[in-house]
Write an enzyme that holds these catalytic residues in place. Sequence first.
Site, short mmCIF file in Angstrom:
data_model
loop_
_atom_site.label_atom_id
_atom_site.label_comp_id
_atom_site.label_asym_id
_atom_site.label_seq_id
_atom_site.Cartn_x
_atom_site.Cartn_y
_atom_site.Cartn_z
N TYR A 1 7.61 1.11 -8.31
CA TYR A 1 6.73 0.11 -8.94
C TYR A 1 5.30 0.66 -9.04
CZ TYR A 1 4.27 -4.40 -9.44
OH TYR A 1 3.47 -5.44 -9.87
N SER B 1 -1.35 -4.10 -11.67
CA SER B 1 -1.27 -4.57 -10.28
C SER B 1 -2.34 -3.83 -9.51
CB SER B 1 0.11 -4.26 -9.69
OG SER B 1 0.14 -4.51 -8.29
#
Length: 263
Positions: A153, A140
């Site tokens: 995350y 990401s």
Amino acid sequence: MDFNDKVIWITGASSGIGKALALEFSKQNCKLILSARRETELNKVKSECNNTEAISILPFDLADYSLMKPIAEKAVSFFGKVDILVNNGGISQRSLIVDTDISVDKKLMEVDYLGTVALSKALLPHFISNKSGHYVTVTSLMGKFGSPFRSGYCGAKHALHGFFDVLRMEHEKDNIKVTLICPGFVNTDVSHNALTGDGSQLNQLDEATENGLPVDEFAKRMLKAISKEKFEAYIGRKETTGVFLKRFFPKLLHKVVTKSKVR
């Protein structure tokens, strides 16, 4: 890279980016192994693909990271080899640090980091033996810089960069490639499935994700990055400039992200 006759294994293939990749790869002359937890959904994805006779289904849960060796052996048994492993499976998060139970951080690390690492290590002897292999890991932009409401995350995604950078260094001699794909906002159900502070699902689509890059466009751009064997690829819209800002103007990025209304 030519995908002709390659065996490509995609995790997280039941929806979102994984499904879009399966559909796009099925247009190539290659064989696919599709994995996720939900076998029914995997079969639905398979039915939408081209050349379904060249597609195998292998359901499993990344959280069961102690079981990855037999899963990797099963994957190899389908077509006799695996050429590319696309580590796409994972979960996201939407909660403030102060409101997040440590069990949620643990779950994020187990699925997004340990599950991915364990699967990759289980397949590594096969790649070494073949003197060929390509790990494609979907991290990401949050693996490059942080953002509020995504602490666990971000931690897991940052960890993936550290691990796979070293894997690339240690096994360049074995002709093993590593590509890290860093999506920005992509229009998928990722926020629907994101964990909140108590571990429950968010069950809503946030505005940034809804206005993100169409998933089929993302998949096409990702295939190009894989074919070029890029070390890293940042795929999104203006949010990808955060990588540049983090490197050269970290205080500016801090101000921009902190004031952002993105959740």
